[in-house]
Design a protein around this motif. Structure first.
Motif, PDB file in Angstrom:
ATOM      1  N   ILE A 242       5.430   4.745  -4.229  1.00 32.67           N
ATOM      2  CA  ILE A 242       5.658   5.085  -2.878  1.00 32.67           C
ATOM      3  C   ILE A 242       5.109   4.057  -1.999  1.00 32.67           C
ATOM      4  CG2 ILE A 242       5.619   6.667  -0.811  1.00 32.67           C
ATOM      5  CD1 ILE A 242       5.539   9.002  -2.909  1.00 32.67           C
ATOM      6  N   LEU A 243       5.999   3.360  -1.288  1.00 39.77           N
ATOM      7  CA  LEU A 243       5.468   2.388  -0.503  1.00 39.77           C
ATOM      8  C   LEU A 243       5.754   2.737   0.908  1.00 39.77           C
ATOM      9  CD1 LEU A 243       7.454  -0.604  -2.028  1.00 39.77           C
ATOM     10  CD2 LEU A 243       5.461  -0.034  -2.457  1.00 39.77           C
ATOM     11  N   PHE A 244       4.819   2.153   1.928  1.00 38.85           N
ATOM     12  CA  PHE A 244       4.873   2.438   3.320  1.00 38.85           C
ATOM     13  C   PHE A 244       5.192   1.271   4.202  1.00 38.85           C
ATOM     14  CE2 PHE A 244       2.803   6.154   1.841  1.00 38.85           C
ATOM     15  CZ  PHE A 244       3.381   7.285   2.792  1.00 38.85           C
ATOM     16  N   GLN A 245       5.985   1.232   4.933  1.00 41.97           N
ATOM     17  CA  GLN A 245       6.187  -0.071   5.799  1.00 41.97           C
ATOM     18  C   GLN A 245       6.534   0.329   7.458  1.00 41.97           C
ATOM     19  OE1 GLN A 245       8.901  -3.018   3.870  1.00 41.97           O
ATOM     20  NE2 GLN A 245       9.290  -4.195   5.851  1.00 41.97           N
ATOM     21  N   SER A 246       5.893  -0.507   8.132  1.00 45.50           N
ATOM     22  CA  SER A 246       6.195  -0.386   9.621  1.00 45.50           C
ATOM     23  C   SER A 246       7.176  -1.436  10.041  1.00 45.50           C
ATOM     24  CB  SER A 246       4.774  -0.383  10.374  1.00 45.50           C
ATOM     25  OG  SER A 246       5.171  -0.311  11.824  1.00 45.50           O
ATOM     26  N   ILE A 247       8.060  -1.245  10.889  1.00 45.66           N
ATOM     27  CA  ILE A 247       8.933  -2.119  11.326  1.00 45.66           C
ATOM     28  C   ILE A 247       8.836  -2.426  12.925  1.00 45.66           C
ATOM     29  CG2 ILE A 247      11.449  -2.863  11.683  1.00 45.66           C
ATOM     30  CD1 ILE A 247      10.560  -2.777   8.820  1.00 45.66           C
ATOM     31  N   LEU A 248       8.618  -3.505  13.315  1.00 45.17           N
ATOM     32  CA  LEU A 248       8.149  -4.009  14.945  1.00 45.17           C
ATOM     33  C   LEU A 248       9.383  -4.468  15.516  1.00 45.17           C
ATOM     34  CD1 LEU A 248       5.551  -4.188  12.687  1.00 45.17           C
ATOM     35  CD2 LEU A 248       4.403  -4.293  14.973  1.00 45.17           C
TER      36      LEU A 248
END
Length: 314
Positions: A242-248
């Motif tokens: 399970i990956l986590f990614q923040s989009i800015l």
């Protein structure tokens, strides 16, 4: 150094060598960081994603999915034959978007009408509703997109919005931008784990979170929470699939930004969503859109006090 003491030639040479070494190491650090930045930019923004969302499962959950970036991402995932669970506060808009997606992309949808900016006596039951809906779904993607903005000096930040009372506006913004993101993740993540196929959790932050942002103090601070939460969770679940990614993102043409016109640095939400999908799975943080990626590099490489003052003047 005592009065009358002078440096010898050898001592002067030693100082010159020390400062030269510091200078060389500083230049080397800058060069390495620049090369790494260019390489990362190329990988993140100029190559298609290698993620096969359908290998994780057949469903995606998207909050704030009836307008703007959330709607754009829901459409992009539906194009890839993902079934979509839409979560938003307006039940009529949810039905409209649900029908559009089903007819246009021939996928299934489910809807949950929930105002993520409110915490009251019904909150526990409302979040349990999300957990119940996802219980038997093979969730591949969670997109925490729902968010509220607040522009202007702190005490006046809500004077032009529907939440004109600062005592109402502050908790609503924090509940929506931070509390809701954590709670929805807590409701969906166990099901992603139970499926055992992996997946990706995408948290929508903001370019405003990457710098000190005067006149956006509460908004940028609330979005900084998203980034730190995402990076910590990505480490916690490292190896689980399970990956986590923040989009800015920078400014996107949406209702929240009140930008109806697009420009070189202001894409439509459809264009932004299309580019964002291709950045998923490549880095724990990205701007989502290649031009915003350049802004992110510029803002984070310049001295923060300089950027903060420039933004304050602007």
């Amino acid at each position: 150094m005592e009065k009358g003491e002078v440096f010898t030639m050898d001592e002067n040479c030693n100082y010159v060598k020390m400062f030269s070494a510091i200078g060389i190491l500083s230049l080397l650090y800058i060069a390495i960081r620049l090369v790494y930045g260019i390489w990362s930019y190329f990988i993140i923004y100029l190559t298609p994603t290698k993620l096969n969302f359908n290998s994780f499962g057949s469903w995606a959950v998207v909050t704030g999915s009836t307008d703007g970036i959330g709607k754009g991402i829901a459409y992009e995932l539906a194009k890839r034959k993902m079934n979509i669970l839409l979560i938003s506060r307006n039940s009529e808009k949810l039905k409209t978007v649900s029908t559009e997606i089903e007819q246009k992309f021939d996928v299934k949808t489910k809807i949950v009408a929930l105002d993520l900016s409110v915490v009251d006596d019904t909150t526990e039951a409302n979040y349990s509703k999300i957990a119940n809906v996802v219980e038997n779904l093979d969730i591949a993607v969670l997109v925490n997109n729902a968010g509220l903005g607040a522009n202007g000096e702190f005490l006046n930040a809500f004077s032009k919005s529907k939440d004109s009372d600062i005592k109402t506006g502050i908790p609503k913004l924090i509940y929506c931008n931070d509390y809701a993101m954590a709670m929805v993740t807590a409701m969906v993540l166990p099901q992603m784990q139970a499926n055992g196929k992996g997946g990706i959790v995408v948290n929508l932050s903001s370019l405003a979170a990457s710098v000190t942002m005067p006149k956006h103090a509460l908004y940028s601070a609330s979005k900084r929470f998203n980034d730190t939460f995402t990076k910590a969770m990505n480490e916690e679940y490292n190896g689980s699939g399970i990956l986590f990614q923040s989009i800015l993102p920078g400014v996107v043409s949406t209702n929240m930004t009140s930008n109806s016109k697009t420009s070189f640095l202001v894409p439509s939400y459809e264009e932004f969503a299309s580019h964002t999908i291709d950045t998923l799975g490549k880095n724990v943080m990205s701007a989502g859109y290649y031009r915003h990626g350049l802004l992110h590099i510029l803002l984070t490489m310049l001295p923060e006090p300089l950027v903060s003052r420039a933004l304050m003047k602007r």
